[in-house]
Structure formats: C-alpha cells, structure tokens
Design a protein around this motif. Structure first.
Motif, PDB file in Angstrom:
ATOM      1  N   GLY A 108       4.263  69.854  40.146  1.00  0.00           N
ATOM      2  CA  GLY A 108       5.144  68.965  41.027  1.00  0.00           C
ATOM      3  C   GLY A 108       4.223  68.245  42.248  1.00  0.00           C
ATOM      4  O   GLY A 108       5.455  66.698  42.107  1.00  0.00           O
ATOM      5  N   ALA A 109       3.276  68.225  42.726  1.00  0.00           N
ATOM      6  CA  ALA A 109       3.270  67.102  43.501  1.00  0.00           C
ATOM      7  C   ALA A 109       2.550  65.656  43.363  1.00  0.00           C
ATOM      8  O   ALA A 109       2.703  64.817  42.978  1.00  0.00           O
ATOM      9  CB  ALA A 109       2.075  68.268  44.405  1.00  0.00           C
ATOM     10  N   TYR A 135      10.427  68.799  51.299  1.00  0.00           N
ATOM     11  CA  TYR A 135       9.117  68.843  50.941  1.00  0.00           C
ATOM     12  C   TYR A 135       9.103  68.202  49.071  1.00  0.00           C
ATOM     13  O   TYR A 135       9.901  68.851  48.539  1.00  0.00           O
ATOM     14  CB  TYR A 135       8.850  70.570  50.479  1.00  0.00           C
ATOM     15  CG  TYR A 135       7.469  71.236  49.847  1.00  0.00           C
ATOM     16  CD1 TYR A 135       7.014  70.716  50.723  1.00  0.00           C
ATOM     17  CD2 TYR A 135       7.129  71.396  48.855  1.00  0.00           C
ATOM     18  CE1 TYR A 135       5.211  71.586  50.550  1.00  0.00           C
ATOM     19  CE2 TYR A 135       6.268  71.746  48.620  1.00  0.00           C
ATOM     20  CZ  TYR A 135       4.732  71.690  49.410  1.00  0.00           C
ATOM     21  OH  TYR A 135       3.890  71.919  48.855  1.00  0.00           O
ATOM     22  N   HIS A 136       8.054  68.268  48.792  1.00  0.00           N
ATOM     23  CA  HIS A 136       7.673  66.767  47.704  1.00  0.00           C
ATOM     24  C   HIS A 136       6.482  66.979  47.229  1.00  0.00           C
ATOM     25  O   HIS A 136       6.060  66.656  45.745  1.00  0.00           O
ATOM     26  CB  HIS A 136       7.872  65.799  48.001  1.00  0.00           C
ATOM     27  CG  HIS A 136       9.400  65.549  47.970  1.00  0.00           C
ATOM     28  ND1 HIS A 136      10.366  65.428  47.233  1.00  0.00           N
ATOM     29  CD2 HIS A 136       9.694  65.269  49.571  1.00  0.00           C
ATOM     30  CE1 HIS A 136      11.595  65.360  48.353  1.00  0.00           C
ATOM     31  NE2 HIS A 136      11.569  64.669  49.136  1.00  0.00           N
ATOM     32  N   GLY A 137       5.494  68.047  47.866  1.00  0.00           N
ATOM     33  CA  GLY A 137       4.283  68.325  47.598  1.00  0.00           C
ATOM     34  C   GLY A 137       3.436  68.673  48.729  1.00  0.00           C
ATOM     35  O   GLY A 137       4.019  68.161  49.917  1.00  0.00           O
ATOM     36  N   GLU A 186      15.624  65.955  47.339  1.00  0.00           N
ATOM     37  CA  GLU A 186      15.524  67.193  46.382  1.00  0.00           C
ATOM     38  C   GLU A 186      17.938  66.925  46.566  1.00  0.00           C
ATOM     39  O   GLU A 186      17.365  67.030  47.696  1.00  0.00           O
ATOM     40  CB  GLU A 186      15.287  68.482  47.190  1.00  0.00           C
ATOM     41  CG  GLU A 186      13.561  68.354  47.585  1.00  0.00           C
ATOM     42  CD  GLU A 186      12.695  69.100  49.253  1.00  0.00           C
ATOM     43  OE1 GLU A 186      13.759  70.513  48.568  1.00  0.00           O
ATOM     44  OE2 GLU A 186      13.379  68.610  50.230  1.00  0.00           O
ATOM     45  N   ASP A 219      14.726  64.779  43.243  1.00  0.00           N
ATOM     46  CA  ASP A 219      13.244  65.953  42.705  1.00  0.00           C
ATOM     47  C   ASP A 219      13.846  67.380  42.678  1.00  0.00           C
ATOM     48  O   ASP A 219      14.549  67.829  43.535  1.00  0.00           O
ATOM     49  CB  ASP A 219      12.593  66.435  44.160  1.00  0.00           C
ATOM     50  CG  ASP A 219      11.359  67.265  44.356  1.00  0.00           C
ATOM     51  OD1 ASP A 219      11.333  68.110  42.843  1.00  0.00           O
ATOM     52  OD2 ASP A 219      10.285  66.970  45.198  1.00  0.00           O
ATOM     53  N   ILE A 221      12.029  69.766  40.651  1.00  0.00           N
ATOM     54  CA  ILE A 221      11.408  70.512  40.642  1.00  0.00           C
ATOM     55  C   ILE A 221      11.302  71.723  41.210  1.00  0.00           C
ATOM     56  O   ILE A 221      10.855  72.960  40.207  1.00  0.00           O
ATOM     57  CB  ILE A 221       9.413  69.958  41.678  1.00  0.00           C
ATOM     58  CG1 ILE A 221       9.824  69.097  41.091  1.00  0.00           C
ATOM     59  CG2 ILE A 221       8.963  71.323  41.676  1.00  0.00           C
ATOM     60  CD1 ILE A 221       8.637  68.037  41.512  1.00  0.00           C
ATOM     61  N   GLN A 222      12.653  72.083  41.787  1.00  0.00           N
ATOM     62  CA  GLN A 222      13.258  73.336  42.663  1.00  0.00           C
ATOM     63  C   GLN A 222      14.324  74.003  41.581  1.00  0.00           C
ATOM     64  O   GLN A 222      14.231  75.218  41.223  1.00  0.00           O
ATOM     65  CB  GLN A 222      12.867  73.776  43.533  1.00  0.00           C
ATOM     66  CG  GLN A 222      12.732  75.150  43.869  1.00  0.00           C
ATOM     67  CD  GLN A 222      12.938  75.632  45.981  1.00  0.00           C
ATOM     68  OE1 GLN A 222      12.886  76.286  45.895  1.00  0.00           O
ATOM     69  NE2 GLN A 222      11.699  74.910  46.798  1.00  0.00           N
ATOM     70  N   LYS A 248       7.611  73.167  38.716  1.00  0.00           N
ATOM     71  CA  LYS A 248       7.624  75.058  39.011  1.00  0.00           C
ATOM     72  C   LYS A 248       8.552  75.455  36.852  1.00  0.00           C
ATOM     73  O   LYS A 248       7.520  75.923  36.436  1.00  0.00           O
ATOM     74  CB  LYS A 248       9.196  75.058  39.627  1.00  0.00           C
ATOM     75  CG  LYS A 248       7.838  74.851  40.756  1.00  0.00           C
ATOM     76  CD  LYS A 248       8.999  74.902  42.515  1.00  0.00           C
ATOM     77  CE  LYS A 248       8.294  74.335  43.319  1.00  0.00           C
ATOM     78  NZ  LYS A 248       7.332  75.871  43.986  1.00  0.00           N
TER      79      LYS A 248
HETATM   80  N1  PLP Z   1       9.352  69.910  45.454  1.00  0.00           N
HETATM   81  C1  PLP Z   1       9.979  70.429  44.891  1.00  0.00           C
HETATM   82  C2  PLP Z   1      11.459  70.908  45.911  1.00  0.00           C
HETATM   83  C3  PLP Z   1       9.264  71.980  45.609  1.00  0.00           C
HETATM   84  O1  PLP Z   1       9.492  72.763  46.206  1.00  0.00           O
HETATM   85  C4  PLP Z   1       7.748  71.854  45.708  1.00  0.00           C
HETATM   86  C5  PLP Z   1       6.613  73.094  45.112  1.00  0.00           C
HETATM   87  O2  PLP Z   1       7.508  74.549  45.628  1.00  0.00           O
HETATM   88  C6  PLP Z   1       7.090  70.313  45.641  1.00  0.00           C
HETATM   89  C7  PLP Z   1       7.438  69.285  44.873  1.00  0.00           C
HETATM   90  C8  PLP Z   1       5.565  71.397  45.165  1.00  0.00           C
HETATM   91  O3  PLP Z   1       5.260  71.641  43.584  1.00  0.00           O
HETATM   92  P1  PLP Z   1       3.286  71.486  43.793  1.00  0.00           P
HETATM   93  O4  PLP Z   1       3.299  72.595  44.119  1.00  0.00           O
HETATM   94  O5  PLP Z   1       3.800  71.984  42.028  1.00  0.00           O
HETATM   95  O6  PLP Z   1       2.912  70.863  44.080  1.00  0.00           O
END
Ligand code: PLP
Length: 394
Positions: A108-109, A135-137, A186, A219, A221-222, A248
């Motif tokens: 994700g990061a 939260y983006h990493g 997000e 984002d 990712i979640q 994820k």
């Molecule tokens: N973005 C969001 C919304 C997340 O919840 C997360 C991880 O919890 C990430 C990015 C970062 O992902 P990673 O842990 O795979 O780097």
C-alpha cells in the motif's frame, strides 16, 4: 533451546513493547490456529487483507500453477509476463473506463508513493492535500501525508508543501486551488476509526478537483476488494478518482499493490525522465496470479452479495451500554467504546475466548471489525455473543 516466542523477541525487530505474541501454526478460511491447536475466529483479516478468507483453494491453486512456471524474472515493466497482463486486463475490465492503466507495486505504501509522484509529475505542481487522521502508509512520502503528528514528529523533515483538511468538511474544500497537485483521501477513513463521508462531500470534492485541475487520489487500500459491499468504495458515491490505490485484499494473502490511472496520465512516467517509477519486485508473477484468482473468487463466488445484510446483523446484535456507536460500511466496522483500557482489555479477553479483534492506529478507543467477507450468520452471532459477554465483564 529458545522458544519461537523468545527468538521472535530477540532477533525480529520490534515495533511496540506489547506485541500480541500469538504463535500461528496455520490459517484456513475464517480461522487462525495457534501452536496448541486452538482456533481463533478472525474478525481482523490480517488488517483487511484476507477478504476471501485464509488460503482460499483457488488462490493456492493459482500460486502453485505459477510456481511451476517462473518466479521473479526481471524488474517491473520490461518483459511481458502473463500473470501481470491478465491481472491488469481483469482489473481494467471491472473498473470505470478512465482507470485503464495499472502500475503494480508490492504494498500500500508503495502505491501511495507512486501516486504522489505521478500527480506531481503530471500537474507540474508540488502542493499535496491530505486529511487529518489519514493513514496512507509508513514510508517517508506516505508518512508526510499521514494526518497524525504523533507518528511524524520524530521523522521530520518530511515532504514539503503538504497541507491538511478536515475529512468530510465541505468548507475545507476551499483549500484546494490551482496550486494543488493532488488531494489524497481514503474513500472511507480506516485508521481514523472508520469514518464514512457524505455523498455530498464526495461529489463536491470531485467537482473542486475538476475545477482546479487537481488530481483526486482515492486510497482504497483498506476499502477495496469488496470490503464495503462494492468492489471499490467510491462506487457508493458515484464518483471516479483520477488515481486509485489498491493493496491489502488484492493478493488474497500475497503482497501486492497498485496505483491505477488513465493511460494519458500514467504516460508521464515513461518520458523525461524515462523510468519515472522503478520497482524490482512490483507485480511479482506469483502475487499477480494470486491477485487474479482473488478477484475471480470475489466476483465468481458473489462474495459481495449479502455484505449489507451482514453489516445489519452486526449492528442489530452489537447493542450494549458500553457501546457508544457502531460506525462503518459493509464489513469495515468499528465499535466505539470509552477508553483505550476498555478496548485493550476487551481485545485480550476476546483473544482468550478464541476471537480476534483489534483497534485502530489513530483511534484506540474503538474495536475493529473486519472479518473475511465469507463470514456467515452463525459466526457473526457467536462473535457478537463473545464481544457482548466480554464487555459485560469489563
Ligand atoms: N492506505 C491505507 C488506507 C491503509 O489502511 C494502509 C495500511 O494499513 C496503507 C495505505 C499502507 O499499506 P501497507 O501497509 O501495505 O504499506
């Protein structure tokens, strides 16, 4: 001889003084099993990863098939590798037509990093707007757009030209101007404790970005891969981002992420300078094979059907004097309590009773509910019974 637990504490880098220390022997479907054979119903999904359950047979089969062909062969973007090609084709076929170019990364990061670079490069601007409690990493760029000073202070200086707005605040959208390269958001905030924005806000955000020539990075990712009852949560809002972030749940338990944009936007990474973003392992063939199988399982087994009903059941059952609020969408839920002490004790007592729950990075007064999408009525009922019993014993 030292035990695995002792060795873990000795040789594996620690990130807190209170790790969970659950020694996992195996995982299958909705359950994790510890070294004594005790089963744990998983309401965390390895933090929104195991959306289709642990070790789904179709994912295992896809991985095994690819193992027999090749593992890593070269850096990203050079050879034609069928797992990457087929996974990207499938993703593009189920996303809105403007999102037609997929850059695979490992996490994700990394997806966040790639997207921020892409937005700066495409717009020629440097200002980035993120949200409070985002939260983006945890890498430097991603940390720069994290909306919580506690985790950032010790690592400054971070990226310059980053500004923060209140999530879901219409007045704050005025901060987005012709100088803004991108807004990163997000679609539903996760680590903030699961905060769902209004449809009006999401529409106004999209409009403001269009007016100012700002790229909108969502984002997911979640929230992605079915977690909220749609493949991606922006489908709830009738808007489409310029850049989509996935990771994820994408790999069915294997590490993979992606940033996805329009071909015209993505094209800037191949020109002046070429190799605008580089990764050795991004789009690893085994992970792409697992990712394609995961997507096919979500769609083919209709895993998004009934998510709203499962959410309803959780909401109906989770009624207790200590529960202030149940927030969220689909199977991305949070149970708001009063204090971290309640959350920590409840989580520990649930673990003792064979139920895994957790809390959130920026909201440690709420419990995290994010089970595999395959959870059934019976398991939801037994999980909620345990939670209610535990709360009554606090
Ligand atoms: N973005 C969001 C919304 C997340 O919840 C997360 C991880 O919890 C990430 C990015 C970062 O992902 P990673 O842990 O795979 O780097």
């Amino acid at each position: 001889m030292l035990s695995n637990r002792q060795l873990f504490l000795l040789n594996n880098a620690q990130t807190s003084s209170t790790p969970r220390l659950l020694e996992i022997e195996r995982a299958e479907g909705l359950y994790l099993y510890d070294s004594s054979g005790k089963a744990y119903l998983d309401l965390v999904s390895g933090f929104a990863v195991s959306n289709i359950g642990h070790r789904h047979p179709k994912v295992i089969e896809a991985i095994q098939n690819q193992l027999d062909k090749y593992l890593h062969v070269t850096v990203y973007g050079e050879y034609v590798q069928a797992p990457q090609v087929r996974f990207a084709e499938k993703l593009v076929s189920v996303l809105p037509p403007s999102l037609n170019s997929v850059y695979f990364v490992n996490s994700g990061a990394e997806a966040t990093e790639g997207a921020l670079k892409l937005a700066k490069r495409f717009t020629g601007r440097s200002e980035i707007i993120s949200c409070k409690n985002a939260y983006h990493g945890s890498t430097h760029g991603a940390l720069s757009v994290m909306g919580n000073e506690y985790y950032k202070e010790a690592y400054r200086p971070l990226l310059p030209d980053v500004d923060f707005v209140e999530f879901n605040s219409l007045p704050d959208l005025q901060k987005i101007t012709g100088k803004t390269a991108c807004v990163i958001l997000e679609t539903i905030q996760g680590e903030a404790g699961v905060r769902v924005p209004s449809a009006d806000y999401m529409k106004a955000l999209r409009k403001k970005c269009d007016e100012t020539g700002t790229l909108l990075i969502l984002d997911e990712i979640q929230t992605g891969f079915g977690r909220t009852g749609k493949l991606v949560a922006f489908e709830h809002y009738g808007i489409v981002p310029d850049i989509l972030l996935l990771a994820k749940g994408m790999g069915g338990g294997m590490p993979i992420g992606a940033f996805i944009a329009n071909r015209d936007v993505m094209a800037v990474l191949a020109d002046n300078p070429i190799l605008g973003h580089i990764t050795t392992f991004g789009g690893h063939p085994v992970c792409c094979a697992a990712g394609l199988a995961t997507l096919e399982v979500i769609l083919g087994e209709n895993l998004m059907n009934g998510i709203a009903e499962k959410e309803e059941l959780f909401r109906k059952l989770l009624v207790h004097p200590l529960i202030k609020e149940v927030r969220g969408k689909g199977l991305m839920l949070s149970i708001q309590l009063d204090s971290f002490q309640q959350v920590e004790t409840a989580s520990k007592l649930c673990t003792d009773r064979g139920l895994l729950i957790d809390w959130f990075l920026h909201c440690d007064t709420a419990l995290r509910i994010a089970p595999p999408l395959t959870i059934g009525e019976e398991e939801i009922r037994s999980a909620c019974n345990i939670i209610l019993e535990v709360l009554s014993n606090l």
